[in-house]
Motif scaffolding. Sequence first.
Motif, PDB file in Angstrom:
ATOM      1  N   HIS A 118     -17.313 -43.342 -19.525  1.00  9.69           N
ATOM      2  CA  HIS A 118     -15.531 -42.548 -20.003  1.00  9.69           C
ATOM      3  C   HIS A 118     -15.217 -41.200 -19.707  1.00  9.69           C
ATOM      4  O   HIS A 118     -13.971 -40.705 -18.673  1.00  9.69           O
ATOM      5  N   VAL A 121     -12.884 -39.592 -17.025  1.00  8.34           N
ATOM      6  CA  VAL A 121     -11.829 -38.102 -17.615  1.00  8.34           C
ATOM      7  C   VAL A 121     -11.992 -37.348 -16.568  1.00  8.34           C
ATOM      8  O   VAL A 121     -11.085 -36.122 -15.772  1.00  8.34           O
ATOM      9  N   TYR A 141     -10.770 -37.663 -13.061  1.00 11.99           N
ATOM     10  CA  TYR A 141      -9.482 -37.856 -12.520  1.00 11.99           C
ATOM     11  C   TYR A 141      -8.842 -36.291 -12.611  1.00 11.99           C
ATOM     12  O   TYR A 141      -7.783 -35.913 -12.116  1.00 11.99           O
ATOM     13  N   GLY A 180     -10.482 -44.149 -10.574  1.00 16.75           N
ATOM     14  CA  GLY A 180     -10.236 -42.479 -10.937  1.00 16.75           C
ATOM     15  C   GLY A 180      -9.783 -42.084  -9.236  1.00 16.75           C
ATOM     16  O   GLY A 180      -9.130 -41.445  -9.347  1.00 16.75           O
ATOM     17  N   PRO A 201      -3.881 -42.857 -11.105  1.00 13.11           N
ATOM     18  CA  PRO A 201      -4.964 -43.821 -12.135  1.00 13.11           C
ATOM     19  C   PRO A 201      -5.146 -44.624 -12.531  1.00 13.11           C
ATOM     20  O   PRO A 201      -4.812 -45.281 -12.148  1.00 13.11           O
ATOM     21  N   HIS A 257      -5.540 -46.818 -17.936  1.00  9.41           N
ATOM     22  CA  HIS A 257      -5.801 -46.198 -19.155  1.00  9.41           C
ATOM     23  C   HIS A 257      -5.708 -44.483 -19.359  1.00  9.41           C
ATOM     24  O   HIS A 257      -6.258 -43.569 -20.063  1.00  9.41           O
ATOM     25  N   LEU A 258      -5.450 -43.681 -18.205  1.00  4.06           N
ATOM     26  CA  LEU A 258      -6.211 -42.384 -17.957  1.00  4.06           C
ATOM     27  C   LEU A 258      -4.652 -41.488 -17.686  1.00  4.06           C
ATOM     28  O   LEU A 258      -3.531 -42.537 -16.853  1.00  4.06           O
ATOM     29  N   THR A 316       1.387 -43.656 -17.355  1.00  2.98           N
ATOM     30  CA  THR A 316       0.285 -44.907 -18.143  1.00  2.98           C
ATOM     31  C   THR A 316       0.766 -45.967 -18.288  1.00  2.98           C
ATOM     32  O   THR A 316       2.599 -45.827 -19.098  1.00  2.98           O
ATOM     33  N   THR A 339     -10.883 -36.577 -23.656  1.00  2.00           N
ATOM     34  CA  THR A 339      -9.882 -35.504 -22.484  1.00  2.00           C
ATOM     35  C   THR A 339     -10.635 -34.936 -22.025  1.00  2.00           C
ATOM     36  O   THR A 339     -12.167 -34.107 -22.654  1.00  2.00           O
ATOM     37  N   ALA A 342      -6.259 -34.053 -19.382  1.00  2.00           N
ATOM     38  CA  ALA A 342      -6.288 -34.602 -18.440  1.00  2.00           C
ATOM     39  C   ALA A 342      -7.282 -36.349 -19.757  1.00  2.00           C
ATOM     40  O   ALA A 342      -7.719 -35.312 -20.673  1.00  2.00           O
ATOM     41  N   GLU A 354      -8.050 -40.317 -21.548  1.00  2.00           N
ATOM     42  CA  GLU A 354      -8.022 -42.160 -21.768  1.00  2.00           C
ATOM     43  C   GLU A 354      -7.395 -42.353 -22.795  1.00  2.00           C
ATOM     44  O   GLU A 354      -8.456 -41.412 -24.012  1.00  2.00           O
ATOM     45  N   ALA A 369      -8.401 -47.650 -23.626  1.00  4.20           N
ATOM     46  CA  ALA A 369      -9.721 -48.422 -22.969  1.00  4.20           C
ATOM     47  C   ALA A 369     -10.845 -49.124 -23.565  1.00  4.20           C
ATOM     48  O   ALA A 369     -11.656 -48.829 -24.399  1.00  4.20           O
TER      49      ALA A 369
END
Length: 494
Positions: free
Chosen positions: A44, A48, A51, A99, A129, A132-133, A146, A163, A176, A178, A182
């Motif tokens: 995860h 992030v 992204y 992503g 995205p 969840h991003l 989102t 983050t 950025a 999530e 998620a």
Amino acid sequence: MKLLTRSLRLNLVLGFALSCLVGLLVFGILAHNVALDSYRQTVHQNLVNTYAENALRYYQQNGTWEGVDPGPGEGGGQGGGQPGGGPAGGPDGQRGAEGQGGPPQGQNPQGQNPQGGQGRDDPQKGMRPAKHLGILDTQNRVVSKTEVYPMGQQLDLKDLLFTKTLLVNGKVVGTAFEDPGAGASSPNQQAMINVINQTILMAGVIGLALSILLGAAMAGQLTRPLERLTVAVRSLKFGKQQEPVKEQGTDEVAVLTRAFNQMSDQLVKAEVQRRQMIADIAHDLGTPLTVASGYVQSMQQGKLAATQERLEVVYDELLLLQNLVDDLRLLSLADAGMLTLSLDLIAPEMLLKGIQKAFAFRAEKQNIRLTVQTDADLPEIRLDFERMRQVLGNLVNNALHYTPDGGEIRLLAKRTDGGVLLQVQDTGVGIPAEKLPYIFERFYRVDETRSPENGGGSGLGLAIARSIVELHGGKISAQSVIRQGTTISILALA
């Protein structure tokens, strides 16, 4: 359950295996959870981070977050972003990888406009995205729509799981993130879970097998001495004399083996003493009975006249027999703990002077000096006066037997820590060192030729003395030097 109660070795092996199995289960659960959690966090956070890199490229090209990631369902043309995030215009409208997204509005995946002209590079390439991003501006407001948070909603960074701060030239331009919902599961993640499970299972099987082998080896090492002890106990049960069981190490089993060897040795000695005692009792009882019955039978048949002298011989033999029976009865009562004491406070000097007075005539007749020596201000001692007179009288009687004419017997009383030490010292022939440890045993005679019929004792006097002294809570001991004399000490009678 019957099987478990029959074999200690099997119990130990199963115990090792069960302990290992429980340990492996706990370890497997913890390892599985820790590894899976670590893997998920890494996946995860990487999403992030990827992204965030794409978002920074967009911001560096445009200088603003406006227009970034229009979001699902917005924009026209073939290139509109999809919720799943695949390049627009694909066969199923799905993203090729998490992503990364498709091109901006009005362009196809090759960067060409609908009219076929060559357009500029897509500034939002890779920006579509996952659901969840998203991106927050410097005021922590959502600027990238989102499925969870609407545009413009202000969030608290503490509520977000993952983050990544976005910096341009050292200046924070956004974050950025999530969202907490998620829980993406991908084929790669499932493959990793399968690898973890297989590894833990393999480690468990190997660990369990090793624990069984190790348990069998240790169980054999632990039970082997017990098996030797079992064989020795069975041999001892049938009265077979045996060699001491070999001791190995210093653990509890070795202590048990040592204790068994000592017990076995004591039992063998006790059996020898029992047989000897039976023989001695039969002999000591048989001799006076034979003499007395012979005289009585002869007088009854008229072969001998019932003279005063012959009647006195019969009486002496019967008296000797009575004394022996009384000694045996006294020892049996002491062994059974049924010998009662009448305790009083007695002055040691008075006790010793009473013994001196009782044996003064006999000592004078044998030309032996009998003296009393006591320390000043001795405390009174609590004892049974008659029983202790019996003990000291027995000791003085033995000393008179083995002290030659012109010798000396001293009755001593000395102060010691916690009590008084009473001693009977003589200047007699002494006791050999190899026989000294056995003089308090029953029917033991230092001079085996001195039996009751020829002036010796029954061999019970010192055994009775030890029983009475120990019943008082005291201790009796002997020291002797050949041709210099013997000292019998009675310790701690206060």
